[in-house]
Design an enzyme around this catalytic site. Sequence first.
Site, mmCIF file in Angstrom:
data_model
loop_
_atom_site.group_PDB
_atom_site.id
_atom_site.type_symbol
_atom_site.label_atom_id
_atom_site.label_comp_id
_atom_site.label_asym_id
_atom_site.label_seq_id
_atom_site.Cartn_x
_atom_site.Cartn_y
_atom_site.Cartn_z
ATOM 1 N N ILE A 1 30.646 89.030 71.446
ATOM 2 C CA ILE A 1 30.277 88.397 72.720
ATOM 3 C C ILE A 1 31.418 88.445 73.731
ATOM 4 C CG2 ILE A 1 29.302 86.286 73.739
ATOM 5 C CD1 ILE A 1 27.479 87.804 71.764
ATOM 6 N N CYS B 1 24.341 80.829 75.628
ATOM 7 C CA CYS B 1 24.635 80.212 74.336
ATOM 8 C C CYS B 1 24.149 78.778 74.246
ATOM 9 C CB CYS B 1 26.103 80.299 74.016
ATOM 10 S SG CYS B 1 27.192 79.787 75.311
ATOM 11 N N HIS C 1 30.510 78.319 65.711
ATOM 12 C CA HIS C 1 30.965 76.936 65.806
ATOM 13 C C HIS C 1 31.307 76.373 64.441
ATOM 14 C CE1 HIS C 1 28.615 77.575 69.524
ATOM 15 N NE2 HIS C 1 29.676 76.987 70.030
ATOM 16 N N SER D 1 35.209 87.296 73.513
ATOM 17 C CA SER D 1 36.557 86.863 73.173
ATOM 18 C C SER D 1 36.824 87.052 71.688
ATOM 19 C CB SER D 1 36.747 85.400 73.563
ATOM 20 O OG SER D 1 35.792 84.601 72.933
ATOM 21 N N HIS E 1 24.720 87.124 78.341
ATOM 22 C CA HIS E 1 24.843 86.284 77.151
ATOM 23 C C HIS E 1 24.560 84.844 77.535
ATOM 24 C CE1 HIS E 1 26.445 84.157 73.741
ATOM 25 N NE2 HIS E 1 27.276 83.532 74.523
HETATM 26 N N1 GLN Z 1 32.453 86.114 76.907
HETATM 27 C C1 GLN Z 1 32.718 84.747 76.591
HETATM 28 C C2 GLN Z 1 33.468 84.662 75.275
HETATM 29 O O1 GLN Z 1 33.231 85.431 74.425
HETATM 30 C C3 GLN Z 1 31.462 83.937 76.491
HETATM 31 C C4 GLN Z 1 31.739 82.475 76.232
HETATM 32 C C5 GLN Z 1 30.510 81.603 76.282
HETATM 33 O O2 GLN Z 1 29.412 82.064 76.220
HETATM 34 N N2 GLN Z 1 30.676 80.322 76.378
HETATM 35 O O3 GLN Z 1 34.286 83.808 75.075
HETATM 36 ZN ZN ZN Z 2 28.277 81.730 74.327
#
Ligand code: GLN
Ligand code: ZN
Length: 773
Positions: A435, A647, A698, A437, A645
Amino acid sequence: MTTTHNLGYPRIGPRRELKFALESLWHGKASEQALQKTAAGLRAQNWQEQSGLALAPVGDFSLYDQVLDMTVTLGNLPERARAYDGSALDEYFRVARGRSPSDSTCCSVHAGEMTKWFDTNYHYIVPEFSADTSFSLNAERILDQLAEARTQGVSAKPVIIGPVTYLWLGKAKDDSDRLNLLNKLLPVYAELLAKLAAQGAEWVQIDEPALVTELDANWRHAFILAYHELKTAPVKLLLTTYFGELRENLQLACELPVAGIHLDAIRARSEVSRLADWLPVHKVLSLGVINGRNIWKTDLNATLDLLEPLKEKLAERLWLAPSCSLLHVPVDLESETTLDPEVRNWLAFARQKLQELSILAKALDNGRESVAKELETNQKAIENRSQSPRVHNPAVTKALSAVTPGYGQRKSPFSTRARLQKERFQLPAYPTTTIGSFPQTPEIREVRKEFRLGNLGQQDYTARIHEEIAYCVKQQEALGLDVLVHGEAERNDMVEYFGEQLEGYVFSRFGWVQSYGSRCVKPPILFGDISRPNAMTVDWINYAQSLTDKPMKGMLTGPVTILNWSFVRDDQPRRDTCLQLALAVREEVQDLEKSGVGIIQIDEAALREGLPLRESDWNAYLEWAIEAFRISANGVRDDTQIHTHMCYSEFNDIIGAIARMDADVITIETSRSAMELLDAFKGFEYPNDIGPGVYDIHSPNIPQTEQVTNLMEKAAERIPAERLWVNPDCGLKTRRWEEVIPALKAMVAAARGLRTQNKGKEVMATELAETTQ
Ligand code: GLN
Ligand code: ZN
């Protein structure tokens, strides 16, 4: 005299003292007494700062969450937290966090569910109910705080959450109707009010913000029942609403047998005069005229224009307050000594908002002349802001007026794009990616910090980030991922990183706001027209791409998320601000494309957070929010692949809007619910590619290959396999490399397994076809 009061004050402290005291206790470095001492100190300081008010809130202070406090007061802590040794505070933290300081060796209890407090970024612990829930009064906390306030000479107004909103905020674990509990709940409230009265409270602020939401007949009726039952209480009740208009509940609210009502006169400005007309003459009308949700100075003269005729009409019955609790704004602007002085002069944090309130009251009581100097200073700041060339940039206005519907439109439909992208990237079935990071190690944080402090020069900094990117790319190649990322080592925060590079933003140093428990956020301040002087990410991504033959995904934060996680200007509609952000992101997308980047992800993690409180307002928001995303994303060639994305887990109700974003690929959080979320896709055919998260980032648990395979197989029951991607739930920055590597190994292995399995199926299908011919 005009009565001034406050609904609630930030409790984290000017330097986040509460956060540090809590964390010391949790880490076993300090005692409960030490925490209680810090807490008492903060309360004393808060009351001191509110001493100019006719009534100051008591009981708004919380060690974790005000809803959880109410749960304790009503004797409704879940049974599972009570089965162990430990203090009352241990029980409290068990529900808040799943464990308490004294549990370090023995027990872990699942924490209470956490969810957003109305449309704020504050999260509360959801009260739990079942058909046989019973309540019993446990008033110690609020009575102690009341006693504490009285010894400090505070003119105290206890604050509690009202019975209907308390039920409304919770969840019945057994699907029973929680409204059936009202009869059991009301006697406890009656007892509580009697105790508060006995300790000298004249007024009690009873918060019923559920009144600004869409309520069915049963919920509306509950209000009538509740307040008729409580009307004999020996205190005056100030029925307090905030965060929106009362609309169809306005008459109901007016008619409830209470001594007064508080209206959010910022968000429900249009209802002020109706309320003033309709409210029975014996009732107080408290108007929240100072915005508790933003950080701008109030236009005091304009507010007086509204208030003066009302004062004529209502006299002593008119009270003044901030629109809602000041919990949602930073504590003190005085701390911001390094903030750009011009912009600083436009701002007001909690302390300054209370000063504004007292100026308004003085002007109402003794005429505007009595505060002529203060009003003049305020007027100058308001004018300076509204005319500042730093706020208004003609080039941005021009760019906006050039926007045509074509901006939001890809050249070809998804099917055409998908074919071109397939040819270009040659990805296998079940492509794997992440995603954005990768783990943010203490070393990398240190590098950014040293750079920020000026101890590390630009060249050295770039070299260090390059090293980190190179490491990250090497790991991903070794893992065999298909679409790589650079890892976001240069970013401390997905909004702040972009805000810092855009014109129109400033950043506070201590402007923290509580998000939940000890967690605070420091939203950047968007004060002016947004423009992008330079490319923001292109060099980092190009460097990363230079290290590999695999496609490197460009990584951006989307306009809606930047908007929703900032303090934004109040001098134009949010929609307009969002469009400006969209244009800036669009320029970045196009620069990335020009530099050869073929896959670009635009995160919209906070799209859902902007949803209005009332469902009937959702469409209007989604309309411009989705348009803003499309403008940011869709100015690219057909063979450029756009990812987005999100979340959060509930998106069934906005799936149509998400489809309208028209991203080629969407990655979403699903693993925690074992793909149940994808049920939304049964009734609605999501048209493009989708990557349902298979690794719950998480949790410290590392998924096994079979688990991932199972999840993907479940996903394939709902979405055609050729449109599925394999990826984690969210970014990996909070995890450690030792966790991430085995988890991604399992993920890649599962994807490979699925590919061969599917090949097998294809071969079998052809063979079958051949033999039956
Ligand atoms: N691109 C961001 C990461 O990978 C996405 C973070 C998020 O969705 N909160 O940290
Ligand atoms: Zn996310």
